[in-house]
Write an enzyme that holds these catalytic residues in place. Structure first.
Site, PDB file in Angstrom:
ATOM      1  CE  LYS A   1       8.179   4.357   2.547  1.00 43.60           C
ATOM      2  NZ  LYS A   1       8.075   3.655   1.343  1.00 43.60           N
TER       3      LYS A   1
ATOM      4  CG  ASP B   1      10.905   3.116  -1.306  1.00 41.39           C
ATOM      5  OD1 ASP B   1      11.473   2.462  -0.613  1.00 41.39           O
ATOM      6  OD2 ASP B   1       9.910   3.696  -1.028  1.00 41.39           O
TER       7      ASP B   1
ATOM      8  N   GLY C   1      -0.742   1.179 -10.713  1.00 37.93           N
ATOM      9  CA  GLY C   1      -0.838   2.026  -9.446  1.00 37.93           C
ATOM     10  C   GLY C   1      -0.103   3.467  -9.563  1.00 37.93           C
ATOM     11  CB  ALA C   2      -1.323   6.502  -9.638  1.00 40.68           C
TER      12      ALA C   2
ATOM     13  CB  ALA D   1       5.041   2.028  -4.043  1.00 43.88           C
TER      14      ALA D   1
ATOM     15  CG  ASN E   1      -4.244   4.105  -9.914  1.00 44.31           C
ATOM     16  OD1 ASN E   1      -3.785   3.179  -9.310  1.00 44.31           O
ATOM     17  ND2 ASN E   1      -4.715   5.018  -9.289  1.00 44.31           N
TER      18      ASN E   1
HETATM   19  P1  NDP Z   1      -0.872   3.402  -1.484  1.00 44.98           P
HETATM   20  O1  NDP Z   1      -1.844   3.259  -0.641  1.00 44.98           O
HETATM   21  O2  NDP Z   1      -0.197   4.864  -1.812  1.00 44.98           O
HETATM   22  O3  NDP Z   1      -1.272   3.091  -3.197  1.00 44.98           O
HETATM   23  C1  NDP Z   1      -2.091   2.027  -3.288  1.00 44.98           C
HETATM   24  C2  NDP Z   1      -2.339   1.970  -5.039  1.00 44.98           C
HETATM   25  O4  NDP Z   1      -2.873   0.732  -5.067  1.00 44.98           O
HETATM   26  C3  NDP Z   1      -3.143   3.057  -5.468  1.00 44.98           C
HETATM   27  O5  NDP Z   1      -2.679   3.179  -6.916  1.00 44.98           O
HETATM   28  C4  NDP Z   1      -4.648   2.113  -5.597  1.00 44.98           C
HETATM   29  O6  NDP Z   1      -5.543   2.546  -6.463  1.00 44.98           O
HETATM   30  C5  NDP Z   1      -4.017   0.583  -5.896  1.00 44.98           C
HETATM   31  N1  NDP Z   1      -4.979  -0.181  -5.357  1.00 44.98           N
HETATM   32  C6  NDP Z   1      -5.265  -0.358  -4.159  1.00 44.98           C
HETATM   33  N2  NDP Z   1      -6.175  -1.571  -3.972  1.00 44.98           N
HETATM   34  C7  NDP Z   1      -6.148  -2.219  -5.391  1.00 44.98           C
HETATM   35  C8  NDP Z   1      -7.123  -2.994  -5.977  1.00 44.98           C
HETATM   36  N3  NDP Z   1      -7.686  -3.974  -5.022  1.00 44.98           N
HETATM   37  N4  NDP Z   1      -7.049  -2.845  -7.091  1.00 44.98           N
HETATM   38  C9  NDP Z   1      -6.454  -2.492  -7.860  1.00 44.98           C
HETATM   39  N5  NDP Z   1      -5.592  -1.223  -7.521  1.00 44.98           N
HETATM   40  C10 NDP Z   1      -5.680  -1.133  -6.253  1.00 44.98           C
HETATM   41  O7  NDP Z   1       0.298   2.247  -1.375  1.00 44.98           O
HETATM   42  P2  NDP Z   1       1.785   2.112  -1.617  1.00 44.98           P
HETATM   43  O8  NDP Z   1       2.156   2.769  -3.062  1.00 44.98           O
HETATM   44  O9  NDP Z   1       2.508   2.772  -0.459  1.00 44.98           O
HETATM   45  O10 NDP Z   1       2.258   0.628  -1.748  1.00 44.98           O
HETATM   46  C11 NDP Z   1       2.112  -0.237  -3.054  1.00 44.98           C
HETATM   47  C12 NDP Z   1       2.594  -1.632  -3.028  1.00 44.98           C
HETATM   48  O11 NDP Z   1       4.032  -1.494  -2.969  1.00 44.98           O
HETATM   49  C13 NDP Z   1       2.280  -2.174  -1.655  1.00 44.98           C
HETATM   50  O12 NDP Z   1       2.062  -3.569  -1.907  1.00 44.98           O
HETATM   51  C14 NDP Z   1       3.464  -2.229  -0.666  1.00 44.98           C
HETATM   52  O13 NDP Z   1       3.746  -3.135   0.002  1.00 44.98           O
HETATM   53  C15 NDP Z   1       4.678  -2.138  -1.949  1.00 44.98           C
HETATM   54  N6  NDP Z   1       5.910  -1.422  -1.740  1.00 44.98           N
HETATM   55  C16 NDP Z   1       7.001  -2.144  -1.654  1.00 44.98           C
HETATM   56  C17 NDP Z   1       8.385  -1.685  -1.493  1.00 44.98           C
HETATM   57  C18 NDP Z   1       9.433  -2.566  -1.538  1.00 44.98           C
HETATM   58  O14 NDP Z   1      10.739  -2.201  -1.096  1.00 44.98           O
HETATM   59  N7  NDP Z   1       9.500  -3.852  -2.066  1.00 44.98           N
HETATM   60  C19 NDP Z   1       8.481  -0.390  -0.929  1.00 44.98           C
HETATM   61  C20 NDP Z   1       7.205   0.653  -1.129  1.00 44.98           C
HETATM   62  C21 NDP Z   1       6.046  -0.099  -1.365  1.00 44.98           C
HETATM   63  P3  NDP Z   1      -6.331   4.001  -6.298  1.00 44.98           P
HETATM   64  O15 NDP Z   1      -5.460   5.032  -6.430  1.00 44.98           O
HETATM   65  O16 NDP Z   1      -7.580   3.538  -7.326  1.00 44.98           O
HETATM   66  O17 NDP Z   1      -6.795   3.982  -4.862  1.00 44.98           O
END
Ligand code: NDP
Length: 277
Positions: free
Chosen positions: A67, A104, A129-130, A133, A153
């Protein structure tokens, strides 16, 4: 005459529901659309996109992990794509320029407001989250003018950076970024935009953020109630929603951009829910 060609590009992409969703939209609207899935090599996204449009392709959806690259290679961007720093929808405009949009956030807002009847204006919203998405949905969420939008986050600095990036779009909304340990007040709506649920994990949030009227929304979707939604319901949340509707609404927004026709999403959500469940 052959159908107009569209596709979703990702790596991996075989799991994508987009071909099924867009086929249902095409059947419903009678639009001559053929929609496939293309797995681009991890080091060959730009060539895949260029080749697709040179062969006469009309539009692309873009998914993980491309993306940001889609955004970077585009000639023109909508405001919501510009702010998101990522694009999930590409097309060539009448001037031959590669346009990037991000649907999105519109998908999330449409699912909440239209499908679930949730009011966002004046509400206290916590988003977890940050990553990509969350960044993608902040602009459309702020446009609904909630009273408060707190971004929490695991890495608090990333949440603060995002809050700073969207400060100019906040209007009267109180916008701030923090860690999971900070929010202690009750929210009207909590959106989980972390990928923790994918690993069956939970953001370590105080249950005090949930009151009897709190709604929760997990951007992830699965046949079973997600880990996060289970946690929220067991701590007294009023109702829990998952991200299947967001997925279908972001697809409908892309279809409308490409075809000028907006499909009815309700029967498609029902069809996919049957299949997911
Ligand atoms: P990214 O990899 O860009 O970001 C992941 C985020 O999750 C970060 O903020 C990360 O924190 C946090 N994170 C990861 N693991 C953990 C954990 N074990 N505990 C707490 N925080 C955690 O992913 P995306 O933003 O692309 O996607 C996030 C979610 O959104 C996914 O589940 C995806 O499937 C969903 N999504 C759904 C869509 C839909 O149409 N329904 C569209 C797009 C996404 P840190 O910054 O500290 O690493």
């Amino acid at each position: 005459m052959s159908d107009d060609l569209y596709a979703v590009v990702g790596n991996p992409v075989s799991h994508s529901k987009s071909p099924r969703i867009h086929s249902l939209f095409a059947a419903q609207t009678g639009e001559p659309v053929e929609y496939t899935a293309i797995q681009a090599p991890l080091d060959g996204f730009a060539e895949t996109v260029t080749g697709f449009f040179e062969r006469g392709g009309r539009g692309l959806n873009v998914t993980v992990p491309f993306k940001e690259q889609a955004w970077a290679m585009s000639d023109r961007r909508t405001w919501r794509a510009e702010k998101a720093g990522a694009s999930n929808t590409l097309f060539i405009d009448k001037d031959g320029q590669l346009n990037a949009d991000n649907t999105d956030g519109a998908g999330l807002v449409a699912d909440l407001v239209k499908n679930h009847g949730v009011t966002l204006a004046g509400k206290r919203i916590l988003i977890l989250g940050a990553g990509g998405a969350v960044r993608g949905v902040l602009g459309p969420l702020l446009a609904e003018q909630p009273e408060t939008l707190v971004i929490a986050n695991r890495t608090p600095a990333k949440a603060r950076v995002l809050a700073g990036l969207f400060a100019d779009d906040a209007g009267d909304t109180q916008l701030r970024g923090c860690g999971f340990d900070e929010p202690a007040e009750v929210f009207d709506l909590i959106i989980n935009g972390t990928s923790a649920s994918l690993q069956g994990e939970l953001p370590p949030l105080a249950p005090a953020v949930i009151g009897p009227a709190t709604l929760v929304y997990d951007m992830m979707y699965s046949p079973d109630t997600t880990t996060f939604n289970r946690w929220a319901l067991s701590n007294g949340a009023k109702a829990a929603m998952d991200g299947l509707g967001m997925l279908i609404e972001q697809a409908a927004e892309a279809f409308a951009i490409w075809r000028g026709v907006r499909p009815d999403t309700a029967p498609v959500i029902e069809a996919l829910r049957d299949r997911v469940g």
